[in-house]
Design a protein around this motif. Structure first.
Motif, mmCIF file in Angstrom:
data_model
loop_
_atom_site.group_PDB
_atom_site.id
_atom_site.type_symbol
_atom_site.label_atom_id
_atom_site.label_comp_id
_atom_site.label_asym_id
_atom_site.label_seq_id
_atom_site.Cartn_x
_atom_site.Cartn_y
_atom_site.Cartn_z
ATOM 1 N N LEU A 251 2.750 16.725 -94.352
ATOM 2 C CA LEU A 251 2.337 17.954 -93.668
ATOM 3 C C LEU A 251 1.424 18.813 -94.526
ATOM 4 O O LEU A 251 0.516 19.448 -94.028
ATOM 5 C CB LEU A 251 3.568 18.767 -93.255
ATOM 6 C CG LEU A 251 4.432 18.149 -92.174
ATOM 7 C CD1 LEU A 251 5.639 19.036 -91.908
ATOM 8 C CD2 LEU A 251 3.643 17.961 -90.902
ATOM 9 N N ASP A 252 1.667 18.842 -95.818
ATOM 10 C CA ASP A 252 0.876 19.723 -96.651
ATOM 11 C C ASP A 252 -0.573 19.272 -96.757
ATOM 12 O O ASP A 252 -1.464 20.086 -96.933
ATOM 13 C CB ASP A 252 1.484 19.844 -98.050
ATOM 14 C CG ASP A 252 1.608 18.510 -98.753
ATOM 15 O OD1 ASP A 252 1.653 17.475 -98.079
ATOM 16 O OD2 ASP A 252 1.665 18.524 -99.994
ATOM 17 N N GLN A 253 -0.848 17.986 -96.613
ATOM 18 C CA GLN A 253 -2.212 17.495 -96.751
ATOM 19 C C GLN A 253 -2.901 17.271 -95.414
ATOM 20 O O GLN A 253 -4.102 17.430 -95.314
ATOM 21 C CB GLN A 253 -2.213 16.186 -97.527
ATOM 22 C CG GLN A 253 -1.764 16.352 -98.956
ATOM 23 C CD GLN A 253 -1.700 15.028 -99.684
ATOM 24 O OE1 GLN A 253 -1.838 13.977 -99.074
ATOM 25 N NE2 GLN A 253 -1.480 15.075 -100.976
ATOM 26 N N ASN A 254 -2.163 16.877 -94.407
ATOM 27 C CA ASN A 254 -2.774 16.482 -93.147
ATOM 28 C C ASN A 254 -2.447 17.396 -91.977
ATOM 29 O O ASN A 254 -2.767 17.064 -90.850
ATOM 30 C CB ASN A 254 -2.329 15.055 -92.781
ATOM 31 C CG ASN A 254 -2.788 14.049 -93.791
ATOM 32 O OD1 ASN A 254 -3.888 14.137 -94.300
ATOM 33 N ND2 ASN A 254 -1.929 13.098 -94.104
ATOM 34 N N PHE A 255 -1.819 18.514 -92.211
ATOM 35 C CA PHE A 255 -1.389 19.364 -91.105
ATOM 36 C C PHE A 255 -2.585 19.922 -90.347
ATOM 37 O O PHE A 255 -3.535 20.436 -90.927
ATOM 38 C CB PHE A 255 -0.520 20.517 -91.602
ATOM 39 C CG PHE A 255 -0.164 21.464 -90.491
ATOM 40 C CD1 PHE A 255 0.797 21.114 -89.569
ATOM 41 C CD2 PHE A 255 -0.812 22.672 -90.352
ATOM 42 C CE1 PHE A 255 1.118 21.963 -88.520
ATOM 43 C CE2 PHE A 255 -0.501 23.533 -89.318
ATOM 44 C CZ PHE A 255 0.470 23.178 -88.400
ATOM 45 N N ASN A 256 -2.535 19.773 -89.040
ATOM 46 C CA ASN A 256 -3.507 20.388 -88.145
ATOM 47 C C ASN A 256 -2.719 20.777 -86.905
ATOM 48 O O ASN A 256 -2.289 19.912 -86.139
ATOM 49 C CB ASN A 256 -4.635 19.421 -87.797
ATOM 50 C CG ASN A 256 -5.676 20.041 -86.894
ATOM 51 O OD1 ASN A 256 -5.421 21.020 -86.190
ATOM 52 N ND2 ASN A 256 -6.856 19.486 -86.892
ATOM 53 N N GLY A 257 -2.519 22.059 -86.706
ATOM 54 C CA GLY A 257 -1.705 22.546 -85.597
ATOM 55 C C GLY A 257 -2.288 22.276 -84.230
ATOM 56 O O GLY A 257 -1.628 22.461 -83.218
ATOM 57 N N PRO B 279 -10.733 24.769 -96.222
ATOM 58 C CA PRO B 279 -10.689 25.809 -95.192
ATOM 59 C C PRO B 279 -9.250 26.184 -94.861
ATOM 60 O O PRO B 279 -8.360 25.350 -94.887
ATOM 61 C CB PRO B 279 -11.371 25.155 -93.989
ATOM 62 C CG PRO B 279 -11.261 23.687 -94.239
ATOM 63 C CD PRO B 279 -11.236 23.508 -95.732
ATOM 64 N N ALA B 280 -9.064 27.439 -94.568
ATOM 65 C CA ALA B 280 -7.730 27.918 -94.191
ATOM 66 C C ALA B 280 -7.424 27.451 -92.780
ATOM 67 O O ALA B 280 -8.308 27.090 -92.017
ATOM 68 C CB ALA B 280 -7.690 29.443 -94.261
ATOM 69 N N ALA B 281 -6.169 27.462 -92.429
ATOM 70 C CA ALA B 281 -5.771 27.090 -91.073
ATOM 71 C C ALA B 281 -6.424 28.041 -90.087
ATOM 72 O O ALA B 281 -6.616 29.225 -90.368
ATOM 73 C CB ALA B 281 -4.256 27.148 -90.942
ATOM 74 N N GLU B 282 -6.772 27.514 -88.943
ATOM 75 C CA GLU B 282 -7.417 28.318 -87.913
ATOM 76 C C GLU B 282 -6.438 29.312 -87.300
ATOM 77 O O GLU B 282 -5.317 28.940 -86.964
ATOM 78 C CB GLU B 282 -7.958 27.415 -86.804
ATOM 79 C CG GLU B 282 -9.102 26.534 -87.259
ATOM 80 C CD GLU B 282 -10.352 27.315 -87.573
ATOM 81 O OE1 GLU B 282 -10.662 28.273 -86.852
ATOM 82 O OE2 GLU B 282 -11.015 26.967 -88.555
ATOM 83 N N PRO B 283 -6.853 30.557 -87.150
ATOM 84 C CA PRO B 283 -5.966 31.510 -86.489
ATOM 85 C C PRO B 283 -5.848 31.186 -84.999
ATOM 86 O O PRO B 283 -6.783 30.691 -84.393
ATOM 87 C CB PRO B 283 -6.654 32.858 -86.687
ATOM 88 C CG PRO B 283 -7.882 32.620 -87.465
ATOM 89 C CD PRO B 283 -8.051 31.151 -87.667
ATOM 90 N N PRO C 179 3.153 24.636 -90.213
ATOM 91 C CA PRO C 179 4.274 23.857 -89.685
ATOM 92 C C PRO C 179 5.417 24.740 -89.189
ATOM 93 O O PRO C 179 6.165 24.357 -88.293
ATOM 94 C CB PRO C 179 4.711 23.007 -90.879
ATOM 95 C CG PRO C 179 3.476 22.863 -91.701
ATOM 96 C CD PRO C 179 2.747 24.166 -91.541
ATOM 97 N N GLU C 180 5.525 25.942 -89.738
ATOM 98 C CA GLU C 180 6.609 26.840 -89.335
ATOM 99 C C GLU C 180 6.277 27.634 -88.070
ATOM 100 O O GLU C 180 7.178 28.070 -87.362
ATOM 101 C CB GLU C 180 6.927 27.827 -90.466
ATOM 102 C CG GLU C 180 7.508 27.183 -91.718
ATOM 103 C CD GLU C 180 6.455 26.530 -92.603
ATOM 104 O OE1 GLU C 180 5.272 26.931 -92.565
ATOM 105 O OE2 GLU C 180 6.815 25.581 -93.328
ATOM 106 N N THR C 181 4.994 27.849 -87.777
ATOM 107 C CA THR C 181 4.629 28.703 -86.647
ATOM 108 C C THR C 181 4.065 27.950 -85.444
ATOM 109 O O THR C 181 3.954 28.513 -84.371
ATOM 110 C CB THR C 181 3.583 29.755 -87.069
ATOM 111 O OG1 THR C 181 2.379 29.090 -87.475
ATOM 112 C CG2 THR C 181 4.109 30.644 -88.180
ATOM 113 N N VAL C 182 3.690 26.692 -85.607
ATOM 114 C CA VAL C 182 3.059 25.949 -84.519
ATOM 115 C C VAL C 182 4.071 25.670 -83.405
ATOM 116 O O VAL C 182 5.253 25.466 -83.665
ATOM 117 C CB VAL C 182 2.432 24.637 -85.047
ATOM 118 C CG1 VAL C 182 3.491 23.633 -85.449
ATOM 119 C CG2 VAL C 182 1.480 24.049 -84.025
#
Length: 115
Positions: A90-96, A30-34, A43-46
């Motif tokens: 971050l690439d595998q476990n990132f959740n903002g 799934p893509a990151a939640e908007p 990681p750059e926008t959170v």
């Protein structure tokens, strides 16, 4: 004759079972939640407001006890704590939307952040 017809049906039935039992391709990640503004959390926008880290900054410098972490989990069920230098990939476990508590060797909270 009936016996021969029955034997001939066995390979066809086996082939049908094999065809049905093959695994389907895995679903895409799934893509990151908007966010409310419509941008994806990366990681750059959170920001610390995205996961609530901004509300937990008072914990910095305190020792992370099991009781304190349990209380944090009540409000932030995705929260996790890990030692400094043990940052998750971050690439595998990132959740903002996840609060991360970075601790030293003595469990003192050094950072509270969203990634």
């Amino acid at each position: 004759m009936k016996f021969m017809l029955s034997l001939a049906a066995i390979p066809a039935a086996a082939l049908a079972v094999v065809a049905c039992s093959q695994e389907a391709e895995p679903a895409p990640e799934p893509a990151a939640e908007p966010t409310e503004t419509g941008t994806e959390l990366t990681p750059e926008t959170v920001t610390d407001a995205d996961c609530g880290a901004d509300k937990l900054q008072d914990y910095k410098g305190q020792m992370l006890t099991d009781k304190m972490f349990s209380e944090i989990l009540e409000d932030y069920p995705l929260a996790r704590a890990y030692p400094q230098g043990g940052s998750p990939a971050l690439d595998q476990n990132f959740n903002g939307e996840r609060v991360n508590l970075v601790t030293d060797d003595y469990r003192n909270i050094l950072e509270v952040r969203c990634f």
